[in-house]
Write an enzyme that holds these catalytic residues in place. Structure first.
Site, mmCIF file in Angstrom:
data_model
loop_
_atom_site.group_PDB
_atom_site.id
_atom_site.type_symbol
_atom_site.label_atom_id
_atom_site.label_comp_id
_atom_site.label_asym_id
_atom_site.label_seq_id
_atom_site.Cartn_x
_atom_site.Cartn_y
_atom_site.Cartn_z
ATOM 1 C CE LYS A 153 -5.116 -7.325 -0.651
ATOM 2 N NZ LYS A 153 -4.123 -7.348 -0.857
ATOM 3 C CB CYS B 60 32.640 13.788 -26.574
ATOM 4 S SG CYS B 60 32.991 13.862 -25.050
ATOM 5 C CD GLU C 56 -12.556 -2.196 5.503
ATOM 6 O OE1 GLU C 56 -11.752 -2.510 6.016
ATOM 7 O OE2 GLU C 56 -13.784 -2.800 5.743
ATOM 8 C CG ASP D 141 1.795 -4.626 -0.063
ATOM 9 O OD1 ASP D 141 1.684 -5.684 0.428
ATOM 10 O OD2 ASP D 141 2.414 -4.291 -0.992
ATOM 11 C CB CYS E 44 32.437 11.509 -22.020
ATOM 12 S SG CYS E 44 30.912 11.477 -22.804
ATOM 13 C CB CYS F 161 31.186 14.332 -20.318
ATOM 14 S SG CYS F 161 32.620 14.818 -21.488
ATOM 15 C CE LYS G 148 -3.360 -8.231 -5.093
ATOM 16 N NZ LYS G 148 -3.085 -9.618 -4.684
ATOM 17 C CE1 TYR H 109 -7.331 -6.762 8.200
ATOM 18 C CE2 TYR H 109 -5.774 -5.513 7.796
ATOM 19 C CZ TYR H 109 -6.521 -6.375 7.947
ATOM 20 O OH TYR H 109 -5.341 -7.412 7.406
ATOM 21 C CB CYS I 201 30.365 16.667 -24.111
ATOM 22 S SG CYS I 201 29.060 15.231 -24.858
HETATM 23 S S1 IVH Z 1 -10.060 -7.905 5.141
HETATM 24 C C1 IVH Z 1 -11.805 -11.850 5.278
HETATM 25 N N1 IVH Z 1 -9.464 -5.299 4.897
HETATM 26 O O1 IVH Z 1 -5.156 -8.393 2.593
HETATM 27 C C2 IVH Z 1 -11.161 -10.502 5.747
HETATM 28 N N2 IVH Z 1 -7.839 -7.447 4.302
HETATM 29 O O2 IVH Z 1 -5.519 -10.956 0.804
HETATM 30 C C3 IVH Z 1 -9.638 -10.591 4.975
HETATM 31 N N3 IVH Z 1 -5.995 -6.541 3.772
HETATM 32 O O3 IVH Z 1 -4.534 -11.236 4.905
HETATM 33 C C4 IVH Z 1 -9.226 -9.715 5.700
HETATM 34 N N4 IVH Z 1 -6.198 -4.548 4.042
HETATM 35 O O4 IVH Z 1 -3.439 -8.886 5.676
HETATM 36 C C5 IVH Z 1 -8.880 -6.473 5.109
HETATM 37 N N5 IVH Z 1 -8.850 -3.028 4.423
HETATM 38 C C6 IVH Z 1 -8.544 -4.469 4.855
HETATM 39 C C7 IVH Z 1 -7.209 -5.287 4.376
HETATM 40 C C8 IVH Z 1 -6.690 -6.442 4.001
HETATM 41 C C9 IVH Z 1 -5.039 -4.796 4.192
HETATM 42 C C10 IVH Z 1 -4.687 -7.271 3.651
HETATM 43 C C11 IVH Z 1 -5.068 -8.793 4.981
HETATM 44 C C12 IVH Z 1 -5.157 -9.221 4.532
HETATM 45 C C13 IVH Z 1 -4.511 -9.422 3.290
HETATM 46 C C14 IVH Z 1 -5.897 -10.252 1.935
#
Ligand code: IVH
Length: 673
Positions: free
Chosen positions: A117, A415, A115, A119, A412, A430, A318, A229, A435
């Site tokens: 991640k 020049c 999945e 932010d 400038c 300028c 990451k 999720y 120039c």
């Molecule tokens: S699972 C053990 N799934 O990442 C389950 N987390 O560093 C923990 N996050 O606190 C969460 N997308 O805020 C999971 N698809 C995803 C996620 C996700 C973002 C964030 C979440 C969590 C942090 C962990």
């Protein structure tokens, strides 16, 4: 139970609105127009207003409600919200997989979900009998803050669950990420800048700030979004047995789930997924900082357990960082090919995503000012994909004492000529047509169709002429000969002689085309023609004052200022002399102007700010009515038009007993006859 007509209608409206919301926010597949949605919502609001008893807490009208909170109560997670261990490269992913197999006692490949991640911020939502009853932040994983009122403002969080086929769980804790879309972030910031407010630094902090608003109305203004999720406690008859089933289950309940999740059956596929989204991340409308890899089988998850807060059944891969902090050593300026002064940051070298960054763009003076960026600051620098690194803003907590505000140079840096930065324009430029930074572009423009029309001198030849040192300003074009041209790479005798013929022919295009070709700021083809007709020769034009220029129809104060500034630069005057020596015709048949209109023969002076007209607009109207605009009040002044904060000109007018008009007076005068 017998329903009243109002109740029946309210139920129907709620069902239709919920469906529309679900299609729009969860499925991304709207089926009714915004206007239809608004009409339904309006009807429901009116109905609930007239019959308070039909209002329910999960009505779509009840998203933004409640009084501002003074602090947030505790929100206890019955099952802890875990965090994740990180993996930074392929070998760490393989080590994770090896441990899963060993501790789980699995032979062969393990099925995983991959999945994105997201932010944002992890939140937990409590649904009892299908209704959203409470929601909170992650906090320390055991206790967070209860922010139900703010979470209810997020349109992708359903206020009640759908029972698509199956039964709605008696209880479920839905977990997921609250976040801000990049497009919503951009829109919010544009509005803030317009209001003179400091833009937000990044979507994540803006989302976090939104969730912590005491007043849900303010939270609603941030337009947050949500992806689910995970689940905490579930009390249902037939709960999901795998993570993949859980995602499908949540989706069926009407909770939004990210569409890019996949189930894979080997580590090779995990790695392919990670690589694909490291590439694709810039194309998404939300920020992701990695990929979460989870053991699919929930029974295997339970067997693996966790150490401290990190589950042994999941890992976060990451992506390489895109952002870093470093010191802004100084702000320098380079000059673009159109003469724009482009400020950039000189940084203490910093590694971002595997590359050492020493410079970053600062766009323009407005950007520096609205983000309050100052030399000496510790700044956040972002490097997204192949895009030029950009300074996002200062880390204000780390600002050391009083740092001076940044000022653009007034000359400038390439020049030394004067820099022009008209009020209300983003870029400073300028003013020197010779120039070196602008030369290629100047030569190309001078030779272009609407200007001197020298066929053969396009992008490539312009660049070659400048690079070879044959052309230092456009007048050098007329010193070219066959021998010089043939010394250039890839230049054949035939094309060289064609170019020379075109150059010779261009000498007699006349003043209007020369003026346009010189690239004086704000003097396009039309203004060049007006000025050529009114002044007749380049010498007369170069000697004109701003007032004299303003008397030309359609020439406003900004254009007049720009023309005067251009001819005030000695390099520009020298270049004009060389053009004349080369035999370029810089005269035009002079047009005799017999002004007509209600202001024919009258000179007006503008001072102060008018309520509805800019100076240029007012001047344009006066000229169109046959009048002239002057910047100084004298006995010859027919009227002074005074607006807000008029200064000494108004005093002078009163002293000379010259009639004074406000904007309405001016309009009345223009409409007379
Ligand atoms: S699972 C053990 N799934 O990442 C389950 N987390 O560093 C923990 N996050 O606190 C969460 N997308 O805020 C999971 N698809 C995803 C996620 C996700 C973002 C964030 C979440 C969590 C942090 C962990």
């Amino acid at each position: 139970m017998v329903l009243t007509a109002a109740e029946r209608r309210a139920r129907e409206l709620r069902a239709r609105l919920d469906e529309a919301n679900y299609r729009y926010h969860v499925l991304d597949d709207p089926q009714i127009s915004d206007a239809d949605y608004d009409a339904l919502l309006r009807e429901l609001l009116d109905l609930e207003e007239a019959h308070a008893e039909v209002r329910t807490p999960d009505s779509p009208t009840q998203r933004v409600g409640g009084a501002p909170a003074s602090g947030f109560p505790e929100y206890v997670h019955v099952r802890p919200m875990l965090s994740l261990a990180n993996a930074f490269d392929e070998s760490e992913l393989l080590a994770f997989d090896a441990r899963v197999r060993k501790l789980g006692g699995v032979d062969g490949d393990v099925a995983y979900t991959c999945e994105l991640k997201i932010d944002g911020l992890a939140v937990s939502l409590r649904y009892d009998e299908g209704r959203l009853t409470a929601g909170g932040t992650r906090g320390d994983g055991t206790v967070g803050e209860e922010i139900t009122a703010n979470l209810r403002t997020i349109k992708s969080i359903p206020l009640s669950l759908r029972d698509a086929g199956g039964a709605v769980p008696r209880h479920i804790d839905v977990r997921g990420e609250a976040y801000l879309r990049k497009s919503d972030f951009a829109r919010l910031n544009a509005a803030r800048v317009k209001q003179g407010l400091r833009p937000f630094e990044n979507p994540r902090n803006t989302a976090a700030g939104g969730l912590r608003q005491k007043d849900p109305k303010l939270a609603a203004q941030r337009s947050l979004s949500f992806y689910a999720y995970a689940a905490g406690e579930i009390d249902a008859d037939d709960p999901p047995r795998t993570q993949w089933e859980l995602l499908a289950y949540l989706q069926r309940l009407g909770v939004r789930v990210n569409e890019h999740a996949v189930r894979v059956s080997s580590m090779g596929e995990v790695i392919a997924f990670v690589e694909r989204f490291e590439e694709l991340r810039e194309t998404l409308d939300y920020e992701i900082d990695g990929v979460v890899i989870k053991v699919d089988d929930l029974a295997l998850q339970a067997k693996l357990g966790s150490i401290g807060k990190d589950p042994r059944w999941a890992v976060a891969y990451k992506f390489r960082a895109r952002e870093a902090r470093t010191k802004l050593l100084s702000i320098e300026v380079n000059v673009g090919r159109t003469g724009t002064l482009n400020p950039y940051a000189v940084l203490e070298p910093v590694r971002i995503g595997g590359v050492t960054v020493t410079n970053a763009t600062l766009h323009n003076l407005d950007y520096i000012r609205s983000n309050d960026i100052r030399a000496g600051d510790v700044v956040t620098v972002i490097r997204a994909g192949d895009v030029i690194p950009r300074v996002v803003g200062p880390v204000l907590e780390l600002r050391d004492g009083d740092l001076p505000l940044y000022e653009l140079p007034t000359t400038c840096p390439v020049c030394g000529a004067d820099v022009d930065h008209p009020e209300g324009e983003v870029m400073a430029r300028c003013t020197n047509a010779t120039c070196p930074a602008q030369l290629v572009e100047r030569v190309r423009h001078f030779a272009s169709r609407g200007a001197m029309d020298i066929e053969g001198i396009g992008d490539q030849l312009a660049a070659a002429l400048v690079e070879s040192g044959l052309v230092h300003d456009v007048s050098d074009i007329y010193a070219l000969d066959l021998e010089k041209l043939l010394a250039l790479p890839r230049m054949a005798e035939k094309s060289a002689s064609n170019v020379l013929t075109a150059i010779a022919a261009s000498k007699s295009r006349g003043l209007a085309r020369v003026l346009f070709g010189l690239g004086i700021r704000m003097v396009g083809g039309q203004n060049a023609a007006i000025l050529a007709g009114d002044f007749g020769s380049i010498d007369a034009l170069a000697a004109a004052t701003e007032d004299e220029l303003l008397a030309s129809e359609g020439i406003g104060p900004e254009i007049a200022r720009s023309v005067v500034l251009f001819f005030a630069q000695e390099p520009n005057r020298a270049m004009v002399r060389r053009l004349r020596d080369a035999g370029v015709d810089m005269t035009a048949p002079k047009r005799e102007r017999a002004p007509v209109g209600p202001l024919a023969g009258k000179t007006l002076v503008l001072t102060g700010t008018l309520p509805n007209l800019t100076r240029d607009e007012a001047a344009e109207m006066i000229v169109a009515a046959g009048g002239k605009v002057s910047s100084a009040v004298s006995k010859k002044t027919a009227y002074v038009v005074a607006g807000e904060e008029a200064g000494t000109k108004l005093a002078k007018a009163e002293q000379l007993a010259i009639p004074i008009l406000d904007e309405a007076g001016l309009r009345a005068l223009l409409e007379s006859e």
